[in-house]
Design a protein around this motif. Structure first.
Motif, PDB file in Angstrom:
ATOM      1  N   GLU A   1      -2.839   0.508  -4.239  1.00 43.08           N
ATOM      2  CA  GLU A   1      -2.663  -0.732  -3.484  1.00 43.08           C
ATOM      3  C   GLU A   1      -2.625  -1.897  -4.456  1.00 43.08           C
ATOM      4  O   GLU A   1      -3.473  -2.009  -5.341  1.00 43.08           O
ATOM      5  CB  GLU A   1      -3.806  -0.909  -2.494  1.00 43.08           C
ATOM      6  CG  GLU A   1      -3.744  -2.200  -1.684  1.00 43.08           C
ATOM      7  CD  GLU A   1      -5.005  -2.427  -0.870  1.00 43.08           C
ATOM      8  OE1 GLU A   1      -4.888  -2.856   0.284  1.00 43.08           O
ATOM      9  OE2 GLU A   1      -6.105  -2.158  -1.415  1.00 43.08           O
TER      10      GLU A   1
ATOM     11  N   ALA B   1       0.728  -4.407   3.433  1.00 40.61           N
ATOM     12  CA  ALA B   1      -0.696  -4.298   3.752  1.00 40.61           C
ATOM     13  C   ALA B   1      -1.302  -5.689   3.813  1.00 40.61           C
ATOM     14  O   ALA B   1      -0.798  -6.641   3.204  1.00 40.61           O
ATOM     15  CB  ALA B   1      -1.433  -3.448   2.720  1.00 40.61           C
TER      16      ALA B   1
ATOM     17  N   THR C   1      -2.425  -6.113  -4.319  1.00 38.01           N
ATOM     18  CA  THR C   1      -2.536  -7.241  -3.392  1.00 38.01           C
ATOM     19  C   THR C   1      -2.707  -8.551  -4.137  1.00 38.01           C
ATOM     20  O   THR C   1      -3.206  -8.593  -5.267  1.00 38.01           O
ATOM     21  CB  THR C   1      -3.715  -7.060  -2.430  1.00 38.01           C
ATOM     22  OG1 THR C   1      -4.932  -6.981  -3.182  1.00 38.01           O
ATOM     23  CG2 THR C   1      -3.548  -5.803  -1.589  1.00 38.01           C
TER      24      THR C   1
ATOM     25  N   TYR D   1       0.871  -1.175   0.000  1.00 36.05           N
ATOM     26  CA  TYR D   1       0.000   0.000   0.000  1.00 36.05           C
ATOM     27  C   TYR D   1       0.902   1.217   0.000  1.00 36.05           C
ATOM     28  O   TYR D   1       1.757   1.363   0.883  1.00 36.05           O
ATOM     29  CB  TYR D   1      -0.895  -0.024   1.233  1.00 36.05           C
ATOM     30  CG  TYR D   1      -2.013   0.985   1.249  1.00 36.05           C
ATOM     31  CD1 TYR D   1      -3.335   0.578   1.109  1.00 36.05           C
ATOM     32  CD2 TYR D   1      -1.772   2.339   1.431  1.00 36.05           C
ATOM     33  CE1 TYR D   1      -4.376   1.487   1.146  1.00 36.05           C
ATOM     34  CE2 TYR D   1      -2.795   3.261   1.460  1.00 36.05           C
ATOM     35  CZ  TYR D   1      -4.097   2.834   1.319  1.00 36.05           C
ATOM     36  OH  TYR D   1      -5.127   3.744   1.348  1.00 36.05           O
TER      37      TYR D   1
ATOM     38  N   ALA E   1      -2.461  -1.078   6.803  1.00 33.96           N
ATOM     39  CA  ALA E   1      -1.138  -0.880   6.224  1.00 33.96           C
ATOM     40  C   ALA E   1      -0.278  -0.082   7.193  1.00 33.96           C
ATOM     41  O   ALA E   1      -0.788   0.730   7.973  1.00 33.96           O
ATOM     42  CB  ALA E   1      -1.228  -0.163   4.887  1.00 33.96           C
TER      43      ALA E   1
END
Length: 211
Positions: free
Chosen positions: A202, A70, A204, A60, A92
């Motif tokens: 972000e 994060a 992920t 993040y 985060a």
């Protein structure tokens, strides 16, 4: 003459009977009737995959504060094959080490602060695809767009947040999937005496279970 006529007719009839029997085909044999045993068939209970829950980890990037790790949790409900809604909780780490080189004491207390966010988003599935693993196996995939609203808490401040992005879902099985998500979190931040709207991307990688 009549007795003679009757005699000739009787002889002709007697001679025609063997010929008629010879021309008549023998009766067809009765086909064998198979005996089928009927059994009760139990219908399979196909699992419902309307709900999706999963964990994610990634990075993040907070504007002006660098990029940190994060993690979080997501819960989604698939309304149709195309639309779904999703709630996400994430966290985060944020460091002001760069500011501490210039400003004594930095801008956040302590030197490393936790950023927390909560979002409620709507997603739309685009055209499905496949991921080929060699020549014998292919995994179904799904590309989607997502966006929503929520809140972000950071350094004692709470701000309304908008998130926009896209993701890619790979189905390992009917119940399991891997996800890659890229989103931008937009929220106002006032840490240097001026309130600015910030962009905070972000990235992920997560795993989901569908039920």
């Amino acid at each position: 003459m009549k007795p003679l006529t009757h005699l000739l007719a009787a002889l002709a009839l007697a001679c025609s009977l063997p010929l008629a029997r010879a021309q008549t085909p023998p009766p067809a044999e009765q086909p064998v009737q198979p005996t089928v045993e009927r059994r009760d068939v139990k219908l399979p209970r196909l699992p419902s995959t309307d709900f999706e829950v999963g964990l994610f980890f990634g990075i993040y990037s907070v504007q002006n504060f660098g990029t940190q790790g994060a993690a979080g949790l997501r819960l989604a409900y698939h309304l149709t094959e195309d639309w779904f809604v999703e709630a996400a909780l994430g966290q985060a780490k944020v460091s002001d080490e760069a500011f501490r080189r210039v400003l004594p004491g930095g801008v956040i207390t302590p030197g490393q602060e936790t950023l927390n966010y909560m979002n409620l988003s709507a997603g739309y599935n685009l055209l499905p695809g496949e991921l080929f693993l060699g020549a014998q196996r292919a995994l179904p995939t799904q590309l989607y767009l997502i966006g929503g609203v929520g809140t972000t808490r950071f350094n004692g401040q709470r701000a309304q947040t908008f998130n926009l992005g896209m993701g890619w879902r790979v189905f390992l099985r009917d119940e399991w999937a891997l996800r890659v998500d890229l989103r931008d979190h937009l929220f106002p931040l006032d840490l240097l005496g001026q309130r600015d709207r910030t962009h905070n991307p972000e990235l992920t990688l997560g795993a989901s279970f569908l039920f």
